[in-house]
Design an enzyme around this catalytic site. Structure first.
Site, PDB file in Angstrom:
ATOM      1  N   ILE A  41     -31.383  85.058  30.055  1.00 36.05           N
ATOM      2  CA  ILE A  41     -32.441  86.056  29.893  1.00 36.05           C
ATOM      3  C   ILE A  41     -33.745  85.543  30.485  1.00 36.05           C
ATOM      4  O   ILE A  41     -34.480  86.267  31.145  1.00 36.05           O
ATOM      5  CB  ILE A  41     -32.634  86.405  28.404  1.00 36.05           C
ATOM      6  CG1 ILE A  41     -31.363  87.063  27.859  1.00 36.05           C
ATOM      7  CG2 ILE A  41     -33.836  87.311  28.195  1.00 36.05           C
ATOM      8  CD1 ILE A  41     -31.394  87.260  26.356  1.00 36.05           C
ATOM      9  N   GLU A  66     -28.800  85.613  20.678  1.00 32.26           N
ATOM     10  CA  GLU A  66     -29.799  85.045  21.572  1.00 32.26           C
ATOM     11  C   GLU A  66     -29.904  83.570  21.225  1.00 32.26           C
ATOM     12  O   GLU A  66     -30.125  83.212  20.059  1.00 32.26           O
ATOM     13  CB  GLU A  66     -31.143  85.735  21.387  1.00 32.26           C
ATOM     14  CG  GLU A  66     -31.138  87.165  21.903  1.00 32.26           C
ATOM     15  CD  GLU A  66     -32.453  87.881  21.660  1.00 32.26           C
ATOM     16  OE1 GLU A  66     -33.366  87.308  21.020  1.00 32.26           O
ATOM     17  OE2 GLU A  66     -32.563  89.031  22.116  1.00 32.26           O
ATOM     18  N   ARG A  76     -49.938  69.747  17.619  1.00 34.65           N
ATOM     19  CA  ARG A  76     -48.742  70.564  17.862  1.00 34.65           C
ATOM     20  C   ARG A  76     -49.181  72.023  17.795  1.00 34.65           C
ATOM     21  O   ARG A  76     -49.164  72.667  16.745  1.00 34.65           O
ATOM     22  CB  ARG A  76     -47.644  70.254  16.843  1.00 34.65           C
ATOM     23  CG  ARG A  76     -47.021  68.888  17.038  1.00 34.65           C
ATOM     24  CD  ARG A  76     -46.416  68.764  18.410  1.00 34.65           C
ATOM     25  NE  ARG A  76     -45.592  67.566  18.534  1.00 34.65           N
ATOM     26  CZ  ARG A  76     -45.001  67.212  19.647  1.00 34.65           C
ATOM     27  NH1 ARG A  76     -45.153  67.938  20.749  1.00 34.65           N
ATOM     28  NH2 ARG A  76     -44.262  66.130  19.690  1.00 34.65           N
ATOM     29  N   ALA A 114     -41.298  60.319  19.870  1.00 37.01           N
ATOM     30  CA  ALA A 114     -40.168  61.171  20.250  1.00 37.01           C
ATOM     31  C   ALA A 114     -40.437  61.836  21.588  1.00 37.01           C
ATOM     32  O   ALA A 114     -41.559  61.843  22.079  1.00 37.01           O
ATOM     33  CB  ALA A 114     -39.939  62.235  19.173  1.00 37.01           C
ATOM     34  N   SER A 154     -32.223  73.495  14.428  1.00 34.69           N
ATOM     35  CA  SER A 154     -32.281  74.915  14.071  1.00 34.69           C
ATOM     36  C   SER A 154     -31.021  75.616  14.572  1.00 34.69           C
ATOM     37  O   SER A 154     -31.016  76.227  15.634  1.00 34.69           O
ATOM     38  CB  SER A 154     -33.532  75.553  14.678  1.00 34.69           C
ATOM     39  OG  SER A 154     -33.636  76.899  14.269  1.00 34.69           O
ATOM     40  N   GLU A 175     -47.881  62.248  31.756  1.00 38.37           N
ATOM     41  CA  GLU A 175     -48.365  63.441  31.065  1.00 38.37           C
ATOM     42  C   GLU A 175     -49.624  63.079  30.298  1.00 38.37           C
ATOM     43  O   GLU A 175     -49.795  61.950  29.852  1.00 38.37           O
ATOM     44  CB  GLU A 175     -47.304  63.957  30.082  1.00 38.37           C
ATOM     45  CG  GLU A 175     -46.029  64.421  30.747  1.00 38.37           C
ATOM     46  CD  GLU A 175     -45.010  64.927  29.734  1.00 38.37           C
ATOM     47  OE1 GLU A 175     -45.415  65.348  28.636  1.00 38.37           O
ATOM     48  OE2 GLU A 175     -43.834  64.897  30.055  1.00 38.37           O
TER      49      GLU A 175
END
Length: 178
Positions: A14, A38, A63, A76, A114, A139
């Site tokens: 998608i 989805e 965040r 992480a 999740s 970054e």
């Protein structure tokens, strides 16, 4: 074949972004019912519970997705591409985020953060035998390094809302009690 088994029928992309994508996938159950889901695709991630005799090394960073300006987390990062080995990625992230290397690595757990909509897999490692090793991620990250007292793991667990950090710190607490 149990009633919970299913057959993947394929699907369509998608949307695809720089890191994540969204697919619509179709599945058939043994009773003939077909469902559509989805699913967010992600290359996977690693988290590192790095500690010495006195401290566990955490980071605070903004965040934006959850509106947190200074979320407490274990070091992480994502796997650079699907299929990348998790341990080298964990070693890279430890060096990039807090400037450390470790001589001893233990895989603690792999989990899905999740499962209802996301294919991401997170690999959590314990890192000990720490030494300095700097690496540049390329970054711009707004990271504050936090040397949290190892004797207060419960306080660190209470101070975060991040799932990988809670899991990693609870697993460390379990190891240290053994």
């Amino acid at each position: 074949m149990s009633e919970r088994d299913f057959t993947a029928l394929g699907g369509d992309q998608i949307w695809q972004g720089r890191i994540i994508g969204v697919r619509e996938e179709r599945f058939r159950y043994p009773d003939g019912e077909e469902v559509s889901r989805e699913i967010v695709t992600h290359p996977g991630a690693v988290g590192v519970v790095a500690h010495d005799e006195g401290h566990v090394y955490l980071i605070r960073q903004p965040r934006e997705a959850v509106g947190e300006p200074d979320l407490l987390e274990i070091p992480a990062g994502r796997l650079d591409k699907p299929g990348e080995d998790a341990l080298p990625a964990a070693q890279r992230e430890l060096a990039e985020e807090i400037g450390l290397a470790a001589s001893e690595w233990e895989h603690l757990r792999t989990f899905y953060p999740s499962v209802g909509c996301n294919r991401e897999t997170v690999h959590v490692y314990r890192a000990t035998g720490l030494s300095e090793r700097h690496a540049d991620s390329g970054e711009h990250e707004r990271i504050e390094i936090v040397a949290w007292p190892l004797a207060d793991l419960d306080g660190a667990i209470d101070a975060t809302k991040d799932a990988k950090t809670i899991i990693g710190l609870m697993l460390l607490r379990e190891r240290l009690r053994a």
